[in-house]
Write a protein that holds these residues in place. Structure first.
Motif, PDB file in Angstrom:
ATOM      1  N   VAL A  45       5.112   9.847   6.710  1.00 50.12           N
ATOM      2  CA  VAL A  45       3.618  10.451   7.114  1.00 50.12           C
ATOM      3  C   VAL A  45       4.110  11.224   8.387  1.00 50.12           C
ATOM      4  CG1 VAL A  45       1.481  10.034   8.365  1.00 50.12           C
ATOM      5  CG2 VAL A  45       2.031   8.824   6.269  1.00 50.12           C
ATOM      6  N   ASN A  72      -3.517   4.155  -2.770  1.00 47.53           N
ATOM      7  CA  ASN A  72      -4.200   4.906  -1.710  1.00 47.53           C
ATOM      8  C   ASN A  72      -2.972   5.685  -0.640  1.00 47.53           C
ATOM      9  OD1 ASN A  72      -7.103   5.101  -2.215  1.00 47.53           O
ATOM     10  ND2 ASN A  72      -7.222   3.018  -1.060  1.00 47.53           N
ATOM     11  N   ALA A  73      -2.039   4.838  -0.148  1.00 48.53           N
ATOM     12  CA  ALA A  73      -1.133   5.315   0.655  1.00 48.53           C
ATOM     13  C   ALA A  73      -0.300   6.549  -0.092  1.00 48.53           C
ATOM     14  CB  ALA A  73      -0.023   4.304   1.075  1.00 48.53           C
ATOM     15  N   TYR A  75      -1.292   8.380  -2.616  1.00 47.78           N
ATOM     16  CA  TYR A  75      -2.009   9.625  -2.767  1.00 47.78           C
ATOM     17  C   TYR A  75      -2.248  10.276  -1.483  1.00 47.78           C
ATOM     18  CZ  TYR A  75      -5.946  12.404  -4.366  1.00 47.78           C
ATOM     19  OH  TYR A  75      -6.789  13.776  -4.524  1.00 47.78           O
ATOM     20  N   ASP A  76      -2.578   9.562  -0.421  1.00 53.57           N
ATOM     21  CA  ASP A  76      -2.843  10.334   0.759  1.00 53.57           C
ATOM     22  C   ASP A  76      -1.244  11.010   0.950  1.00 53.57           C
ATOM     23  OD1 ASP A  76      -5.101   9.379   1.248  1.00 53.57           O
ATOM     24  OD2 ASP A  76      -4.928   7.916   2.460  1.00 53.57           O
ATOM     25  N   GLN A  79      -1.107  14.170  -0.883  1.00 51.02           N
ATOM     26  CA  GLN A  79      -1.818  15.508  -0.371  1.00 51.02           C
ATOM     27  C   GLN A  79      -1.262  15.795   0.751  1.00 51.02           C
ATOM     28  OE1 GLN A  79      -6.028  13.337  -0.426  1.00 51.02           O
ATOM     29  NE2 GLN A  79      -6.477  15.176  -1.802  1.00 51.02           N
ATOM     30  N   LEU A  80      -0.889  15.024   1.855  1.00 50.46           N
ATOM     31  CA  LEU A  80      -0.385  15.334   3.118  1.00 50.46           C
ATOM     32  C   LEU A  80       0.912  16.206   2.941  1.00 50.46           C
ATOM     33  CD1 LEU A  80      -0.626  15.286   6.185  1.00 50.46           C
ATOM     34  CD2 LEU A  80       0.934  12.965   5.978  1.00 50.46           C
TER      35      LEU A  80
END
Length: 111
Positions: A45, A72-73, A75-76, A79-80
């Protein structure tokens, strides 16, 4: 055929962004994290917005995590990073699952 070089990013989120930019300048193509004393997603991240490297988990251990949280992690991060994230997913041996992660190990039936 093009050879790509992937190296470990960081053990911790604390120096991940700086290390990602240094590795990109050095010509590395991608970075990965693995299970250790820190969360394996946080360094990715931190790196995603500061570099254009491929970002990967070496192997994220599936059993102790909620499937929804893991999805979710991932997918985020996808996207990021603008689609540069790849999730490596795997299991662990029963003693590690039970002692290290505090989850119930799955016994394999004899074949």
């Amino acid at each position: 055929m093009t050879l790509k070089i992937d190296v470990m990013l960081s053990y911790s989120v604390m120096d991940a962004a700086k290390r990602a930019t240094e590795l990109e300048r050095a010509g590395v193509d991608g970075v990965f994290t693995f299970e250790n004393a820190h969360d394996l997603f946080f360094p990715l991240v931190a790196a995603a917005p500061v570099c254009s490297l491929d970002l990967m988990t070496n192997v994220a251990i599936a059993f102790p995590r909620s499937p929804l949280h893991l999805a979710n992690a991932a997918y985020d991060l996808h996207q990021l990073s603008g689609g540069r994230f790849r999730l490596g997913l795997g299991s662990q041996i029963k003693p590690h699952i039970e002692r290290r992660y505090g989850a119930t190990g799955v016994s394999r039936s004899p074949t």
